[in-house]
Design a protein around this motif. Structure first.
Motif, mmCIF file in Angstrom:
data_model
loop_
_atom_site.group_PDB
_atom_site.id
_atom_site.type_symbol
_atom_site.label_atom_id
_atom_site.label_comp_id
_atom_site.label_asym_id
_atom_site.label_seq_id
_atom_site.Cartn_x
_atom_site.Cartn_y
_atom_site.Cartn_z
ATOM 1 N N GLU A 73 22.522 -32.228 -8.747
ATOM 2 C CA GLU A 73 23.377 -31.127 -9.199
ATOM 3 C C GLU A 73 22.840 -29.797 -8.691
ATOM 4 O O GLU A 73 23.584 -28.931 -8.235
ATOM 5 C CB GLU A 73 23.440 -31.093 -10.731
ATOM 6 N N ALA A 74 21.503 -29.610 -8.768
ATOM 7 C CA ALA A 74 20.895 -28.345 -8.341
ATOM 8 C C ALA A 74 21.144 -28.114 -6.851
ATOM 9 O O ALA A 74 21.475 -27.005 -6.432
ATOM 10 C CB ALA A 74 19.399 -28.363 -8.636
ATOM 11 N N ARG A 75 21.035 -29.176 -6.064
ATOM 12 C CA ARG A 75 21.308 -29.046 -4.624
ATOM 13 C C ARG A 75 22.786 -28.729 -4.388
ATOM 14 O O ARG A 75 23.132 -27.849 -3.602
ATOM 15 C CB ARG A 75 20.927 -30.338 -3.892
ATOM 16 N N ARG A 76 23.668 -29.426 -5.120
ATOM 17 C CA ARG A 76 25.110 -29.210 -4.967
ATOM 18 C C ARG A 76 25.473 -27.758 -5.308
ATOM 19 O O ARG A 76 26.324 -27.145 -4.671
ATOM 20 C CB ARG A 76 25.871 -30.165 -5.890
ATOM 21 N N LEU A 77 24.757 -27.177 -6.294
ATOM 22 C CA LEU A 77 25.047 -25.813 -6.742
ATOM 23 C C LEU A 77 24.308 -24.763 -5.917
ATOM 24 O O LEU A 77 24.400 -23.563 -6.192
ATOM 25 C CB LEU A 77 24.699 -25.682 -8.231
ATOM 26 N N GLY A 78 23.518 -25.233 -4.927
ATOM 27 C CA GLY A 78 22.871 -24.299 -4.005
ATOM 28 C C GLY A 78 21.588 -23.674 -4.501
ATOM 29 O O GLY A 78 21.141 -22.635 -3.975
ATOM 30 N N TYR A 79 20.954 -24.278 -5.510
ATOM 31 C CA TYR A 79 19.661 -23.741 -5.956
ATOM 32 C C TYR A 79 18.604 -24.013 -4.878
ATOM 33 O O TYR A 79 18.665 -25.035 -4.188
ATOM 34 C CB TYR A 79 19.229 -24.382 -7.272
#
Ligand SMILES: CC(C)(COP(=O)(O)OP(=O)(O)OC[C@H]1O[C@@H](n2cnc3c(N)ncnc32)[C@H](O)[C@@H]1OP(=O)(O)O)[C@@H](O)C(=O)NCCC(=O)NCCS
Length: 208
Positions: free
Chosen positions: A152-158
């Motif tokens: 999720e963090a990667r998908r959200l660009g963190y």
């Protein structure tokens, strides 16, 4: 719904005598038998992770309160209510998802991406939480939740994930290390727990 499969090593001593005895007599099995325990494999097969809904608030509340009571996971000591968790869920924005882990139609854990700091300069940093129901700890739920939070963090660009924890939380330290987090330092006397100052250990993982 995402399902996960992993191999889990179980020490021979963990096996009931009626399983160990024959193996022992054969003297060919090493001391730590790398056996895929049927129950562990099925544990993983039956585990699903999905976004939390308002209907999950009571389960999330129960599991969070177990973590608060156990004095393992947070400086928080005030137990929560399902209504408070409903309001907490409703207040989450799209960049701060809450996920639940489900096994046999029961919620056995939850995790969330949290704001590290409200200042826009830190928008690329995600703090996060992971809580597993007491009876389900040690069965791969925490690992599955972290994998899903990282996706999720990667998908959200963190750019990175960070956390603060207690050094005496052996399961937590082992879980985060296994997930590729490194210890970056310690905040001395960062908060008070039951009337005494406690340190917190900081860990991070870069996502790129
Ligand atoms: C910490 C916590 C999230 C770990 O989740 P879990 O579902 O028990 O962990 P898993 O079963 O996925 O185990 C993942 C790894 O952690 C380690 N681990 C788990 N339980 C452990 C324990 N009691 N002691 C030492 N290591 C442990 C193991 O290395 C394991 O990897 P393995 O696959 O090699 O066995 C869970 O114990 C928990 O919810 N505790 C209370 C709340 C809390 O502490 N949250 C974290 C706050 S920072």
């Amino acid at each position: 719904m995402v399902t996960s499969h992993r191999v889990h090593c179980t020490a021979r001593a963990a096996y009931p005598i009626h399983i160990r005895a024959p193996a022992a007599s054969e003297c060919s099995v090493p001391s730590v038998a790398a056996c895929m325990s049927a129950d562990t494999a099925s544990h993983h097969r039956r585990l699903g992770i999905r976004p939390a809904t308002e209907a999950d608030a009571a389960s999330i509340c129960t599991i969070y309160n177990q973590g608060i009571e156990d004095r393992l996971a947070t400086l928080e000591t005030t137990l929560r209510t399902p209504q408070e968790r409903r309001e907490w869920l409703a207040a989450r924005g799209p960049r701060h998802p809450v996920l639940v882990a489900e096994r046999d139609d029961a919620i056995v854990g939850w995790g969330s991406l949290n704001a590290f700091n409200p200042r826009p300069a830190y928008d690329h940093v995600a703090d996060f939480s992971v809580y597993v129901e007491r009876a389900s700890r040690g069965t791969g739920v925490g690992g599955a939740i972290i994998e899903a939070l990282e996706r999720e963090a990667r998908r959200l660009g963190y750019h990175k994930m960070v956390l603060a924890m207690f050094a005496w939380n052996d399961a937590g330290v082992a879980l985060y290390r296994k997930a590729g987090f490194r210890i970056v330092g310690t905040y001395r006397e960062q908060g008070r727990l039951d009337g005494r100052w406690v340190d917190t250990t900081l860990m991070e993982k870069l996502l790129d």
